[in-house]
Design a protein around this motif. Structure first.
Motif, short mmCIF file in Angstrom:
data_model
loop_
_atom_site.label_atom_id
_atom_site.label_comp_id
_atom_site.label_asym_id
_atom_site.label_seq_id
_atom_site.Cartn_x
_atom_site.Cartn_y
_atom_site.Cartn_z
N MET A 100 0.76 -1.23 -0.14
CA MET A 100 0.06 -0.09 0.11
C MET A 100 0.82 1.31 0.07
SD MET A 100 -3.29 0.08 -0.02
CE MET A 100 -3.27 -1.36 -1.28
N HIS A 101 2.39 1.05 0.57
CA HIS A 101 3.07 2.42 0.59
C HIS A 101 4.52 1.85 0.33
CE1 HIS A 101 5.16 5.66 2.46
NE2 HIS A 101 4.17 6.33 1.93
N TYR A 102 5.12 2.72 -0.35
CA TYR A 102 6.64 2.54 -0.61
C TYR A 102 7.42 3.43 0.13
CZ TYR A 102 4.93 -0.63 -4.24
OH TYR A 102 4.35 -1.69 -4.91
N GLY A 103 8.63 2.84 0.73
CA GLY A 103 9.53 3.85 1.33
C GLY A 103 10.80 3.48 0.52
N PHE A 104 12.03 4.02 0.76
CA PHE A 104 13.33 4.09 0.04
C PHE A 104 13.80 2.53 -0.31
CE2 PHE A 104 14.04 8.29 2.10
CZ PHE A 104 13.75 8.90 0.65
N ASN A 105 13.16 1.70 0.76
CA ASN A 105 13.73 0.05 0.27
C ASN A 105 12.61 -0.79 -0.01
OD1 ASN A 105 16.48 1.14 1.20
ND2 ASN A 105 15.90 1.29 3.25
N LEU A 150 -9.08 8.59 1.41
CA LEU A 150 -9.78 7.92 2.17
C LEU A 150 -10.25 6.43 1.35
CD1 LEU A 150 -11.63 10.33 4.41
CD2 LEU A 150 -9.64 8.87 4.92
N VAL A 151 -9.95 6.56 0.37
CA VAL A 151 -10.44 5.37 -0.60
C VAL A 151 -9.58 4.29 -0.24
CG1 VAL A 151 -10.17 4.10 -2.90
CG2 VAL A 151 -11.64 6.46 -2.44
N PHE A 152 -8.40 4.41 0.22
CA PHE A 152 -7.03 3.64 0.35
C PHE A 152 -7.27 3.01 1.61
CE2 PHE A 152 -5.13 5.86 -3.24
CZ PHE A 152 -4.15 4.84 -3.64
N VAL A 177 -7.39 -3.66 -3.75
CA VAL A 177 -7.09 -3.97 -5.09
C VAL A 177 -7.41 -2.78 -6.07
CG1 VAL A 177 -7.59 -5.59 -7.03
CG2 VAL A 177 -7.12 -6.48 -4.83
N TYR A 178 -8.52 -2.46 -5.90
CA TYR A 178 -9.31 -1.54 -6.78
C TYR A 178 -8.69 0.17 -6.35
CZ TYR A 178 -11.63 -5.26 -8.74
OH TYR A 178 -11.65 -6.47 -9.55
N ALA A 179 -8.27 0.13 -5.15
CA ALA A 179 -7.89 1.68 -4.77
C ALA A 179 -7.23 2.62 -5.58
CB ALA A 179 -7.49 1.81 -3.34
N PRO A 180 -5.83 2.08 -6.12
CA PRO A 180 -5.45 2.93 -6.79
C PRO A 180 -6.09 3.41 -8.24
CG PRO A 180 -3.91 1.07 -6.33
CD PRO A 180 -5.44 0.82 -5.91
N VAL A 190 -11.95 18.64 -0.25
CA VAL A 190 -12.82 17.62 0.25
C VAL A 190 -12.74 16.43 -0.52
CG1 VAL A 190 -15.29 17.09 0.67
CG2 VAL A 190 -14.11 19.20 1.47
N GLY A 191 -12.78 17.03 -1.86
CA GLY A 191 -12.65 15.75 -2.83
C GLY A 191 -11.37 14.91 -2.96
N MET A 192 -10.24 15.67 -2.44
CA MET A 192 -8.97 14.91 -2.44
C MET A 192 -8.81 14.22 -1.20
SD MET A 192 -6.86 15.46 -5.07
CE MET A 192 -5.38 14.94 -4.13
N VAL A 193 -9.35 14.61 -0.13
CA VAL A 193 -9.40 13.93 1.17
C VAL A 193 -10.26 12.56 1.10
CG1 VAL A 193 -10.46 13.88 3.63
CG2 VAL A 193 -8.92 15.93 2.75
N ALA A 194 -11.32 12.58 0.13
CA ALA A 194 -12.40 11.62 -0.04
C ALA A 194 -11.36 10.50 -0.59
CB ALA A 194 -13.48 12.00 -0.60
N LEU A 195 -10.72 10.97 -1.67
CA LEU A 195 -9.85 10.08 -2.63
C LEU A 195 -8.88 9.43 -1.69
CD1 LEU A 195 -9.43 11.98 -5.97
CD2 LEU A 195 -10.87 10.01 -5.56
#
Lengths: 331, 131
Positions: A158-163, A325-327, A176-179, A318-323
């Motif tokens: 769900m999230h990537y760091g440097f490694n 929260l999809v993740f 699966v469909y969040a992105p 508000v739209g960005m925050v809602a997006l």
């Protein structure tokens, strides 16, 4: 050389180049976001201001590079933050210093406005139909994922760091469909903002066609590389593949926009100098436009003196925050 | 193809913006560049394009409507109307316009323009503004 240093130096090179080019990334009637008469840019004071600015930004880049390399061994995340922030802060300080110099030295230019007496509606050009295919891409990706549902592993990054991945979520339709939902939502928000900017709240400007093309490019960017992140569960795409194509596309868009913005035939939109704060924030309660052309860079910015600008901005936030929260949060 | 008519105003000028809009619009109306039936941009659109308040454009449109040049219909913007022959200006109005012309000629003389040139220019402008 470890990956933190490479990422940090890449980021520094990218942002440093943008900051070095910043005064050129503007219609010819402006220098450091101040209205100047024709020929002032090429005059002694104009060239001196540009020269001082370039030296100061170059010095900030070199100092930051040394600091980032030194920090990378002990505080890798701090090195990345320094590489991303220092050229912007240093460049902005140099920009504001030269802006106040130019304001003192440049002769005042009359605030002349011109308008076409045309009652024709503002129609979209036919080629803007090319905005439709990007919306099909996330749908196609989703169908592919659904057809290969059994091949998707039980844990999804769900999230990537440097490694590599540092947060995971259990396999679920949301994970699966969040992105794909995120990229579709981002495209819709962008298109909505463009429609508002182009038709309901800005002047008719010769740059409008170019702005539409840039947004079209952004839609493809969100649909393909960002939407492609939806394939991560199946193919474990290396993080660099999410990072490099947007960087290449954004660099190409910046180069193209630089050419358009600095085109001598582009008059640039007339707005009062006194209403621009830090050269980038426009606040003019007497101007009915919700969006105005930027003085630095390319495209529109909000007129923060207009209450509709705040309404649109809050709606977008508000739209960005809602997006986001999809993740799923992941663990 | 006919070139679109444009107007220009100077927001640094001591002349109020609404007065500049009225004056700038009257020229193409008198010249016939804006013919009867032509639609003007809505108040909202012109105000936005010029970066002035809606009321400034609204006031300018109302003044031109009062002069008989425009028909203003709510929600449909402004349309140029056919103007019948106008009665000669009333004596007070004539004196006011004459005073304005006198001031302008004095400015031109003061700027070193010879009287013959001023007379020729006035004649040329007057001829070109025949509808």
């Amino acid at each position: 050389m470890n990956s933190v240093v490479v990422f940090s130096l890449l980021m520094l090179a990218f942002l440093g180049a943008i900051m070095l080019l910043l005064p050129h990334f503007s219609p010819r009637r402006f220098l450091f976001a101040i209205t100047v008469p024709p020929g002032f840019r090429e005059s002694g004071p104009g060239l001196a201001a540009l020269r001082r600015y370039h030296w100061e930004v170059a010095a900030a880049i070199l100092v930051t590079a040394a600091a980032a390399m030194a920090l990378a061994q002990w505080l890798p995340e701090a090195a990345f933050v320094v590489a991303a922030m220092a050229p912007i802060v240093g460049g902005l300080a140099a920009f504001l210093r030269e802006r106040s110099q130019v304001r003192r030295q440049a002769p005042r230019v009359a605030d002349v406005r011109e308008a076409e007496l045309s009652a024709k509606g503002d129609h979209l050009p036919r080629w803007f139909l090319l905005a439709i295919p990007p919306f099909a891409a996330p749908g196609a990706f989703a169908l592919y994922l659904r057809a290969h549902w059994d091949e998707i592993p039980s844990r999804i990054p769900m999230h990537y760091g440097f490694n590599g991945p540092d947060r995971w979520a259990d396999k679920s339709p949301q994970a699966v469909y969040a992105p794909l939902l995120f990229s579709t939502g981002l495209m819709l928000l962008l298109l909505l903002l463009l429609m508002l900017a182009a038709f309901y709240g800005s002047r008719r400007t010769p740059q409008r066609g170019a702005i539409l093309k840039l947004v079209l490019g952004a839609l493809y960017l969100f649909a393909l590389p960002f939407g492609g992140a939806g394939f991560n569960p199946l193919f474990q795409i290396p993080p660099a593949w999410h990072f490099i194509p947007p960087l290449v596309l954004v660099s190409a868009a910046i180069a193209w926009a630089l050419r358009i913005a600095s085109d001598p035939s582009n008059p640039g939109e007339a707005t009062p100098d006194d209403c621009w704060y830090l050269g980038v924030i426009y606040y003019n309660p007497h101007d009915p436009a919700v969006f105005v052309q930027k003085r630095m860079g390319f495209g529109f910015t909000f007129n923060f003196g207009n209450r509709w600008a705040w309404i649109v901005l809050v709606g977008f936030a508000v739209g960005m925050v809602a997006l986001v929260l999809v993740f799923p949060r992941g663990h | 193809m006919r070139r679109p008519v444009k107007i220009r105003i100077d927001l640094d000028s001591p002349v109020p913006a609404y007065r500049q809009i009225v004056d700038a619009l009257r020229v193409p109306l008198v010249e016939g560049a804006l013919a009867p039936g032509a639609s003007l941009p809505s108040v909202r659109r012109l105000a936005m394009d010029l970066g002035v308040h809606f009321n400034t454009v609204g006031e300018a449109y109302r003044e031109l409507a009062a002069e008989g040049w425009l028909d203003l219909k709510h929600g449909r913007g402004a349309t140029v109307v056919a103007r019948g022959s106008q009665p000669a200006a009333a004596p007070e109005r004539w004196q006011e316009l004459r005073g304005q012309l006198r001031n302008l000629v004095a400015q031109m003389r003061s700027a070193g323009v010879p009287p013959s040139r001023i007379a020729a220019e006035l004649r040329a402008i007057s001829e070109s503004l025949k509808p």
